[in-house]
Design a protein around this motif. Structure first.
Motif, mmCIF file in Angstrom:
data_model
loop_
_atom_site.group_PDB
_atom_site.id
_atom_site.type_symbol
_atom_site.label_atom_id
_atom_site.label_comp_id
_atom_site.label_asym_id
_atom_site.label_seq_id
_atom_site.Cartn_x
_atom_site.Cartn_y
_atom_site.Cartn_z
ATOM 1 N N ILE A 122 0.875 -1.200 0.052
ATOM 2 C CA ILE A 122 0.019 -0.120 -0.005
ATOM 3 C C ILE A 122 1.029 1.309 -0.034
ATOM 4 O O ILE A 122 0.446 2.199 -0.728
ATOM 5 C CB ILE A 122 -0.834 -0.026 1.286
ATOM 6 C CG1 ILE A 122 -1.728 -1.467 1.107
ATOM 7 C CG2 ILE A 122 -1.769 1.134 1.122
ATOM 8 C CD1 ILE A 122 -2.698 -1.542 2.290
ATOM 9 N N THR A 123 1.945 1.381 0.940
ATOM 10 C CA THR A 123 3.119 2.395 0.870
ATOM 11 C C THR A 123 4.091 1.698 1.118
ATOM 12 O O THR A 123 4.164 0.537 1.251
ATOM 13 C CB THR A 123 2.720 3.342 2.102
ATOM 14 O OG1 THR A 123 2.795 2.661 3.280
ATOM 15 C CG2 THR A 123 1.417 4.008 1.835
ATOM 16 N N SER A 124 5.127 2.502 1.204
ATOM 17 C CA SER A 124 6.815 1.794 1.476
ATOM 18 C C SER A 124 6.682 1.246 2.637
ATOM 19 O O SER A 124 7.801 0.302 2.860
ATOM 20 C CB SER A 124 7.728 2.937 1.312
ATOM 21 O OG SER A 124 7.384 3.845 2.197
ATOM 22 N N ASP A 125 6.087 1.303 3.754
ATOM 23 C CA ASP A 125 5.981 0.814 4.909
ATOM 24 C C ASP A 125 4.769 0.105 5.519
ATOM 25 O O ASP A 125 4.438 -0.183 6.716
ATOM 26 C CB ASP A 125 6.613 1.682 6.015
ATOM 27 C CG ASP A 125 5.690 2.983 5.881
ATOM 28 O OD1 ASP A 125 4.590 2.936 5.341
ATOM 29 O OD2 ASP A 125 6.248 3.925 6.806
ATOM 30 N N PHE A 126 3.680 0.131 4.589
ATOM 31 C CA PHE A 126 2.402 -0.721 4.856
ATOM 32 C C PHE A 126 1.937 -1.564 3.793
ATOM 33 O O PHE A 126 1.860 -0.950 2.625
ATOM 34 C CB PHE A 126 1.380 0.602 4.983
ATOM 35 C CG PHE A 126 0.424 0.022 5.772
ATOM 36 C CD1 PHE A 126 -0.162 -0.847 6.594
ATOM 37 C CD2 PHE A 126 -1.060 0.633 4.844
ATOM 38 C CE1 PHE A 126 -1.002 -1.236 6.923
ATOM 39 C CE2 PHE A 126 -2.355 -0.047 5.530
ATOM 40 C CZ PHE A 126 -2.547 -0.694 6.467
ATOM 41 N N TRP B 15 -7.624 -20.012 4.904
ATOM 42 C CA TRP B 15 -7.063 -18.728 4.490
ATOM 43 C C TRP B 15 -6.928 -17.795 5.372
ATOM 44 O O TRP B 15 -7.299 -18.179 6.792
ATOM 45 C CB TRP B 15 -7.980 -18.385 3.526
ATOM 46 C CG TRP B 15 -9.385 -18.054 4.037
ATOM 47 C CD1 TRP B 15 -10.615 -18.731 4.323
ATOM 48 C CD2 TRP B 15 -9.866 -16.736 4.650
ATOM 49 N NE1 TRP B 15 -11.603 -18.195 4.805
ATOM 50 C CE2 TRP B 15 -11.107 -16.898 5.366
ATOM 51 C CE3 TRP B 15 -9.299 -15.398 4.938
ATOM 52 C CZ2 TRP B 15 -11.861 -15.812 6.092
ATOM 53 C CZ3 TRP B 15 -9.944 -14.556 5.656
ATOM 54 C CH2 TRP B 15 -11.157 -14.780 6.102
ATOM 55 N N ALA B 16 -5.887 -16.698 5.113
ATOM 56 C CA ALA B 16 -5.359 -15.716 5.992
ATOM 57 C C ALA B 16 -5.472 -14.420 5.264
ATOM 58 O O ALA B 16 -4.975 -14.486 4.146
ATOM 59 C CB ALA B 16 -4.126 -16.077 6.458
ATOM 60 N N ILE B 17 -5.587 -13.334 5.694
ATOM 61 C CA ILE B 17 -5.156 -11.949 5.445
ATOM 62 C C ILE B 17 -4.617 -11.320 6.656
ATOM 63 O O ILE B 17 -4.754 -11.549 7.765
ATOM 64 C CB ILE B 17 -6.515 -11.460 4.908
ATOM 65 C CG1 ILE B 17 -7.638 -10.923 6.106
ATOM 66 C CG2 ILE B 17 -7.190 -11.818 3.560
ATOM 67 C CD1 ILE B 17 -8.780 -10.166 5.664
ATOM 68 N N GLN B 18 -3.695 -10.606 6.349
ATOM 69 C CA GLN B 18 -2.844 -9.740 7.234
ATOM 70 C C GLN B 18 -2.385 -8.427 6.873
ATOM 71 O O GLN B 18 -1.952 -8.203 5.717
ATOM 72 C CB GLN B 18 -1.594 -10.679 7.657
ATOM 73 C CG GLN B 18 -0.904 -10.147 8.769
ATOM 74 C CD GLN B 18 0.159 -11.097 9.440
ATOM 75 O OE1 GLN B 18 0.820 -11.530 8.511
ATOM 76 N NE2 GLN B 18 0.384 -11.487 10.540
ATOM 77 N N LEU B 19 -2.756 -7.479 7.754
ATOM 78 C CA LEU B 19 -1.846 -6.001 7.622
ATOM 79 C C LEU B 19 -0.632 -5.863 8.108
ATOM 80 O O LEU B 19 -0.729 -6.278 9.226
ATOM 81 C CB LEU B 19 -2.915 -4.910 7.780
ATOM 82 C CG LEU B 19 -4.396 -5.119 6.996
ATOM 83 C CD1 LEU B 19 -5.493 -4.005 7.839
ATOM 84 C CD2 LEU B 19 -4.365 -4.845 5.719
ATOM 85 N N MET B 20 0.106 -5.255 7.706
ATOM 86 C CA MET B 20 1.562 -5.224 8.307
ATOM 87 C C MET B 20 2.173 -3.958 7.973
ATOM 88 O O MET B 20 1.851 -3.215 7.120
ATOM 89 C CB MET B 20 2.426 -6.326 7.485
ATOM 90 C CG MET B 20 1.950 -7.525 7.380
ATOM 91 S SD MET B 20 3.139 -8.773 6.497
ATOM 92 C CE MET B 20 2.636 -8.041 4.865
ATOM 93 N N TYR B 21 2.651 -3.236 9.207
ATOM 94 C CA TYR B 21 3.356 -1.913 9.163
ATOM 95 C C TYR B 21 4.700 -1.894 9.935
ATOM 96 O O TYR B 21 4.892 -2.646 10.912
ATOM 97 C CB TYR B 21 2.379 -0.625 9.967
ATOM 98 C CG TYR B 21 2.841 0.354 10.127
ATOM 99 C CD1 TYR B 21 2.927 1.413 8.973
ATOM 100 C CD2 TYR B 21 3.683 0.691 11.281
ATOM 101 C CE1 TYR B 21 3.478 2.655 9.163
ATOM 102 C CE2 TYR B 21 4.122 1.978 11.307
ATOM 103 C CZ TYR B 21 4.051 2.838 10.212
ATOM 104 O OH TYR B 21 4.677 4.112 10.536
ATOM 105 N N TRP B 22 5.494 -1.415 9.505
ATOM 106 C CA TRP B 22 6.888 -1.376 10.089
ATOM 107 C C TRP B 22 7.692 -0.089 9.819
ATOM 108 O O TRP B 22 7.199 0.758 9.113
ATOM 109 C CB TRP B 22 7.881 -2.445 9.343
ATOM 110 C CG TRP B 22 7.842 -1.920 7.815
ATOM 111 C CD1 TRP B 22 8.906 -1.452 7.230
ATOM 112 C CD2 TRP B 22 7.238 -2.718 6.877
ATOM 113 N NE1 TRP B 22 8.848 -1.441 6.071
ATOM 114 C CE2 TRP B 22 8.075 -2.362 5.570
ATOM 115 C CE3 TRP B 22 6.001 -3.456 6.819
ATOM 116 C CZ2 TRP B 22 7.216 -2.511 4.198
ATOM 117 C CZ3 TRP B 22 5.446 -3.800 5.528
ATOM 118 C CH2 TRP B 22 6.084 -3.102 4.384
ATOM 119 N N PHE B 23 8.477 0.220 11.071
ATOM 120 C CA PHE B 23 8.993 1.672 11.023
ATOM 121 C C PHE B 23 10.468 1.386 11.291
ATOM 122 O O PHE B 23 10.935 0.234 11.743
ATOM 123 C CB PHE B 23 8.215 2.504 12.108
ATOM 124 C CG PHE B 23 8.123 1.707 13.281
ATOM 125 C CD1 PHE B 23 9.062 1.793 14.443
ATOM 126 C CD2 PHE B 23 7.096 1.208 13.817
ATOM 127 C CE1 PHE B 23 8.783 1.376 15.587
ATOM 128 C CE2 PHE B 23 6.854 0.437 15.043
ATOM 129 C CZ PHE B 23 7.784 0.574 15.942
#
Length: 430
Positions: free
Chosen positions: A384-388, A422-430
């Protein structure tokens, strides 16, 4: 007929309530994670304005947070009731501090909630002192003291970070979640020696020796829910060698592992039905990785030896050799979208690939399909973005050979040879 309609309506209503509860739990966790990120971002912004010490080159602070939904139909891989679950939470914070040219401190703490896959709660993945013992034009040698990371398998170094690994659920035949905390890190000493030239490429040799604590919950996940005693790891010795030819997109590796465990029977009044025992686990792998501009290919082939001495009754002996492999490919469809496809195949006993001998030896108590594990996986990752990022995947599984508990499997819940998830996952990192 009226009774049947009422029953169906009740079941449907129950499913809706369970799904609604799961989505509410997912939303509540997502809101909590958003608040954490907001607080962190505000603090980081203030720190940047004040040019605090945390922005120095000597100190590095990073983290990640991920939340998802997972649904398993036909096994207890995540939960016992088969309902949609929000038990797909990973929160981590890692930091490093350069003490001097030779010494560095590094560590990572995480909070995990994965249902039956592993124990819920916080743990320290690694906390170590990194000593740069020797450096030259072609050579680099490092020694690690404390709780170090086991980086011997292809994805060992990235399995603890959601966005760094290739899929939400890694190939269970190698990266079995039931052994996650034991496999990620060990308390002891490790070393890494690297050699690099334009003629022969890059060589990395690693050697480690240590052990990991095993909690009561981990004991039940690995051995049996009825185990009342305590398990401990006596030692874990591993070594690996990787080679990347000069200017090549390929990387090849081999690894060896030898680990020993003991189980101490619980007190007589605890009603423990198992006995003092020793376990030996040996694991050998060969792997290859290709990283091109758009395509990535990877695979590992392995053999394991699992020895049990005791446990079921005094004098019991079992020595089995299992084998397997997985092949995986990823394709970068666009700058934001990456597709994944994987096939894995595992047999707990190479001389009993259909599990018939296992079923006969247990008098039918353990069905044949607990002797193998096969998985076809399709997945998609969207940056979605560079970190999401958002990730989703679907698994078609045949067999129950990689479900917890391992030594005494749960045959009542896992009564199906074929199951899906099945699985879905949202990931954010910093």
């Amino acid at each position: 007929m009226l009774s049947k309609l009422k029953t169906n309506a009740a079941v449907e209503m129950s499913n809706r309530v369970n799904n609604l509860y799961c989505f509410k739990r997912f939303i509540s966790r997502a809101v909590m994670l958003a608040l954490i990120f907001t607080g962190y971002y505000a603090g980081a912004t203030q720190a940047e304005e004040n040019e605090t010490y945390s922005n120095s080159q000597d100190f590095q602070l990073h983290g990640f947070i991920s939340q998802g939904l997972i649904d398993v139909d036909g096994s207890d891989f995540v939960n016992d009731d088969g309902d949609l679950s929000a038990e797909l939470t990973e929160i981590g914070l890692n930091a490093s501090y350069q003490l001097s040219d030779k010494f560095r401190l590094a560590g990572q703490v995480v909070y995990l909630d994965g249902g039956n896959r592993y124990s819920e709660g916080a743990r320290i993945d690694y906390a170590l002192v990194d000593w740069s013992a020797f450096t030259s034009e072609h050579w680099q040698a490092n020694v690690y003291f404390g709780r170090f990371k086991n980086n011997h398998w292809l994805y060992s170094s990235s399995r603890d970070i959601p966005f760094a690994r290739p899929s939400i659920i890694l190939p269970q035949s190698v990266y079995f979640d039931g052994f996650r905390d034991i496999a990620v890190g060990s308390d002891g000493i490790a070393t890494k020696v690297s050699y690099s030239t334009d003629d022969y490429g890059n060589f990395d040799w690693q050697l480690s020796y240590g052990k990991s604590p095993i909690s009561d919950e981990q004991t039940k996940n690995i051995l049996s829910e009825f185990a009342q005693g305590s398990a401990k790891q006596n030692h874990d010795a591993q070594t690996s060698l990787y080679w990347q030819p000069a200017f090549s997109p390929w990387r090849f590796g081999i690894s060896l592992l030898n680990a020993e465990f003991t189980y101490d029977q619980g007190h007589p009044e605890s009603g423990d039905v198992f006995y003092d025992s020793d376990f030996t686990f040996q694991y050998y792998t060969m792997n290859a990785l290709y990283e091109g501009e758009n395509w990535e290919f990877s695979g590992e082939i392995y053999q394991q030896r699992f020895i049990i001495d005791g446990f079921y009754y005094p004098g019991f002996q079992r020595d089995s050799i299992g084998q397997g492999f997985y092949l995986q490919t990823r394709y970068k469809l666009t700058k934001k979208v990456t597709l994944l496809a994987r096939y894995e195949d595992f047999y707990s006993d190479k001389d009993d690939k259909d599990g018939k001998k296992l079923e006969q030896a247990t008098g039918g108590a353990v069905p044949y399909y607990f002797g193998f594990h096969k998985d076809i996986t399709l997945g998609l990752n969207y940056d979605i973005t560079s970190d999401f990022s958002a990730r989703m995947e679907y698994h078609w599984v045949n067999g129950a050979g990689k479900l917890t508990p391992v030594v005494v499997p749960n045959t009542q819940i896992n009564d199906s040879e074929d199951w899906q998830m099945w699985a879905i996952q949202l990931m954010y990192w910093f």
